[in-house]
Design an enzyme around this catalytic site. Sequence first.
Site, PDB file in Angstrom:
ATOM      1  N   GLN A   1      37.909  29.980  44.603  1.00  0.00           N
ATOM      2  CA  GLN A   1      36.795  29.572  45.394  1.00  0.00           C
ATOM      3  C   GLN A   1      36.950  28.030  45.432  1.00  0.00           C
ATOM      4  OE1 GLN A   1      32.919  29.245  43.430  1.00  0.00           O
ATOM      5  NE2 GLN A   1      32.426  30.755  44.869  1.00  0.00           N
TER       6      GLN A   1
ATOM      7  N   SER B   1      33.460  37.964  39.253  1.00  0.00           N
ATOM      8  CA  SER B   1      32.860  36.764  40.006  1.00  0.00           C
ATOM      9  C   SER B   1      33.306  35.376  39.364  1.00  0.00           C
ATOM     10  CB  SER B   1      31.428  37.061  39.859  1.00  0.00           C
ATOM     11  OG  SER B   1      30.722  36.071  40.677  1.00  0.00           O
ATOM     12  N   PRO B   2      33.484  34.511  40.339  1.00  0.00           N
ATOM     13  CA  PRO B   2      33.661  33.065  39.939  1.00  0.00           C
ATOM     14  C   PRO B   2      32.830  32.620  38.948  1.00  0.00           C
ATOM     15  CG  PRO B   2      32.888  33.133  42.264  1.00  0.00           C
ATOM     16  CD  PRO B   2      33.298  34.430  41.907  1.00  0.00           C
TER      17      PRO B   2
ATOM     18  N   TYR C   1      25.482  22.984  46.507  1.00  0.00           N
ATOM     19  CA  TYR C   1      26.430  22.237  46.509  1.00  0.00           C
ATOM     20  C   TYR C   1      26.604  21.371  47.802  1.00  0.00           C
ATOM     21  CZ  TYR C   1      27.437  24.091  41.838  1.00  0.00           C
ATOM     22  OH  TYR C   1      27.265  24.634  40.724  1.00  0.00           O
TER      23      TYR C   1
ATOM     24  N   ARG D   1      31.024  32.094  50.173  1.00  0.00           N
ATOM     25  CA  ARG D   1      29.760  32.236  49.603  1.00  0.00           C
ATOM     26  C   ARG D   1      28.661  31.424  50.449  1.00  0.00           C
ATOM     27  NH1 ARG D   1      28.325  33.218  43.298  1.00  0.00           N
ATOM     28  NH2 ARG D   1      29.561  35.082  43.819  1.00  0.00           N
TER      29      ARG D   1
ATOM     30  N   ARG E   1      28.463  38.243  34.401  1.00  0.00           N
ATOM     31  CA  ARG E   1      28.148  38.267  32.900  1.00  0.00           C
ATOM     32  C   ARG E   1      28.775  39.459  32.292  1.00  0.00           C
ATOM     33  NH1 ARG E   1      22.113  35.840  33.029  1.00  0.00           N
ATOM     34  NH2 ARG E   1      22.752  33.644  33.910  1.00  0.00           N
TER      35      ARG E   1
END
Length: 793
Positions: free
Chosen positions: A506, A428-429, A588, A636, A730
Site C-alpha cells: 500500500q 489488512s495493512p 493522508y 483505499r 486486529r
Amino acid sequence: MKIICIGGGPAGLYFSLLMKKQNPAHDITVIERNRPFDTFGWGVVFSDQTLGNLVNADEKTARTILQSFNHWDDIDVHFKGRTITSGGHGFCGIGRKRLLNILQERCLELGVKLVFETEVSDDQKAAAEYDADLVIACDGLNSRVRTRYETTYQPDIDTRKCRFVWLGTKKLFPAFTFAFEQTEHGWFQAHAYQYDGDTATFIVEAPEDVWLKAGIDEMSQEEGIAFCEKLFAKYLDGNPLLSNAPHLRGSAIWIKFPRIVCKEWVHWNEIQGKRVPVVLMGDAAHTAHFSIGSGTKLALEDAIELARCFNKHGDAGMEQVMAAYQEVRAIEVLKIQSSARNSTEWFENVARYADLPPQQFAYSLLTRSQRISHENLRVRDKGYVQAYEDWIAERAGVRRAQTQLPVPPMFTPFKVRGVTLKNRVVVSPMAQYSADDGVAGDYHLVHLGGRAMGGAGLVFAEMTCVSADARITPGCPGLWNTTQRDGWKRIVDFAHSNSDAKMAIQLGHAGAKGSTRVAWEGIDQPLEEGNWPLISASPQQYLDGVSAWSRAMTRADMDRVREDFVRSACWAAEAGFDWLELHCAHGYLLSSFISPLTNQRTDEWGGSLENRLRYPLEVFRAVRGVWPQHLPMSVRISAHDWVEGGITADDAVQIARAFKVAGADMIDCSSGQVSKKEKPVYGRMFQTPFADRVRNEAGVATIAVGAISEADHVNSIIAAGRADLCAIARPHLANPAWTLMEAAKIGYLDLAWPKQYYAAKVQLERNLEREKQLAAANTGLTPQQIAAKLLEG
C-alpha cells in the site's frame, strides 16, 4: 398501586395483566379510545423466541395465543421468475384483533378494569381522577403524551423513504412470502403472511419516488388497490386485496414509516402531592420496521420488563424501578432498531441489489438485518446453505467431489487480472512503526511472513511511504531507494517460497498527518525534534493547537509527489509484490484533496467533488501506467468522514466510479480519521455497508474492512455480495494464523496448512470437536443449535 394505562394496545393490556397477576391488590385501569373490537392492521408476526418470552411471563395467555397462531418455518423469495425457499425460520402469525381480544379477556379475568371509547386528552387530569401512582403512556405511534413532554423524552423521529400500505387477502400463503416486481417506474415489493385460517396480511411497499412516478398519490383508494392487484396478480390467484380503512380517502392509506427512538422514557409529574411517573411503552417509546416484525414484540417485551422490574426493585422505590426499566429496555430496543434499520434500508434500496442473481438476491434479503448470519442460516436450514455454498463455489470455478465438504464462501478463490487469490481473507495493512530509516527488516520478515503462512489469501504490508517526508513517523517503512526495495524483496520472496499467499503493498503519503511520534509514544503527537515540513491540499493543523501546520501544495509539489509514487510503484514491482494499493483515505495526502473538510482550494483542484478528485486520479493513472498490467491495483478510500459537511456514502459511490473509470480493480472501503471532530457509529462490521453500496451501485469489486472478526462475518459478507474480499486487522495481530483457526472452528477441514504445521491442524480439529460434543452433552442441544444461540446473543 393505582395504575392507569393510556391506550389499550398490546403493551398496556399485557403490562396490566402481568401486574395484576403479580399483585391482585393493584388497582389497574386501561383507557382505550376505540371500541373493544375495533382494530387497525391485519396480522402480527412473532418469532419462536418471542413466544418463549410470553410463555415464561404468563403461560395461560401464551397457551391461548399459541392456539390461535398460524405457524410456518419457510420463507419464499420471488424474484425475476425464480422462487428461492429456505426453512427453519420459526414464525407465527395471529390476527391483531384476535391478539387484543385474548389480552382483553385475560385482563378482565384477572380484574383489570377496561374503559373503552374514552379519549384521554389530558394525562394529568386522568391521573388525578384515578388517583394514579403510575401512568403508562402506550398511546401509539402518534402519542399525545410523548408530544406533550417531548422536552423530557427527547424523541428522535426519522421518517423513512418508502411508501407502504397494509392490505389483506383471502389468498393463503404457505410460507412467509417476499415478492418483487419491476415496473417502468421502479421496483415494488410485497410482504405477505397468513395469520389465521382464511386471511393473510399483504403489505405493498415502494420507494416514494417510484410510488410518485407510478401516480398512486393521485389515485383513489380503490384505484391504488387495483394497481397492486394487477401488479401482484400471479401471487394472488384471483383473490382481491382488501382494505380495512374505508374511512381514508385517496392515497391516505399509503404511509411512510417513522423510526422513533426516545432518549428518556420516563417523565415525572406532581399530581395531588405525589410524584407520578409517566412511562412510555410500545410505539410511543420506539418503533421497529415491519420488515423484521418487531413492533408488537417490543411492546410486549416492554411490558414484561417493567413488570419484572417492579417485582425485583419494587421495595427500593419507584425511581429505582424506572431507572432499571429504562436501562435494560433502552439497550435491547437499540439492538432491535439497529437490525430494523439495516432491514429498512435494504428494502428502500432494492434497485441496488436487482442485478444480483436470484440466488444471491434471496440470500442478501435473508441476512439483511445482520441478526441472521451464515452459520445461523445453516442451523435453520442446512440443506439450503449447503446448496447455496455449492452455487457460490461453482461460480468461483470450484466443483467439489461428493467426498469433500462444501466450500464456505470465504474459502472460494477470487481472480483479479492475472492474480488468483486462494481465498477471500485479507490481512489488512497495519502500521507497525518498526522500520529503520524506511527499511523493512527482520521484524517485518517475521511479522508478514508469519501472516502469509497463516492461511490468508492476500497479505498487505503497512502503508509504505514514497519519500522520507511522506512518512507518518520515523518508524514507517518506505520505498524511495533501492535499499528499501531490496528489503521488501527479501520479505516477498520468503512469503512466496513458504506460502501460497499473495503479497500486496500500500503506497501512501502522510500529508498533514506526518512528522509524528510512533504510536506507543503518543498517537498523532508531533515529534519533539527532527521534524520535517508538511504539505496537504490546503493549510491544515490536524490536531488543533498541537500539530504542525501543513502548507498547500503547489503544482511543482504535485509533480514531485506524483513522480515519487511512480518511482515507488516501479520498485514495488521489482520487489515482487503481486498487488498495489493507492492510499487515498484517512486524511493522508491524497485523501486531503478528496474531503471537503481538508480541501479548501479555490483553483481547479478544489470545490466540486470532480475537482477534488482531479489530483488523486492523476496520481492513480500515473501509477497504473507503470504498474504491470497483469497485476491488480486497488484504492483505499474513506467512504464516510463521520463529520457534517464531509464525505458521505453517496460521495463514496461517486469516488469509486471515478477510480473505476481510471482503471482501479477494487475499492478498499474504510472510513473516518480525516477529522478529529468525527463521530463514528461503531458496531460489528460497521463499515461493510460502504463496501456494499460501492460494489452494488458503482459496479466495482470491493474490500470490506472494520470490526470483521469471525469466519461467520466473512462468510455472510461474501455470500451476500456485500463485498468481494474481507480485510481483517486486529484479529490478525492477535493471531497470525487467524484464517487457519477460523476454518477449524467452523468445521471446514479441507483447508491446506503449511506442511510443518500439519500436526497442529489435526490436534486443533480434534480438540474443537471434543469441546462441541461436551457443550452439547451439557445442554442437550446440538452443536449447531448452540452456535445459533451464541450468534443470536
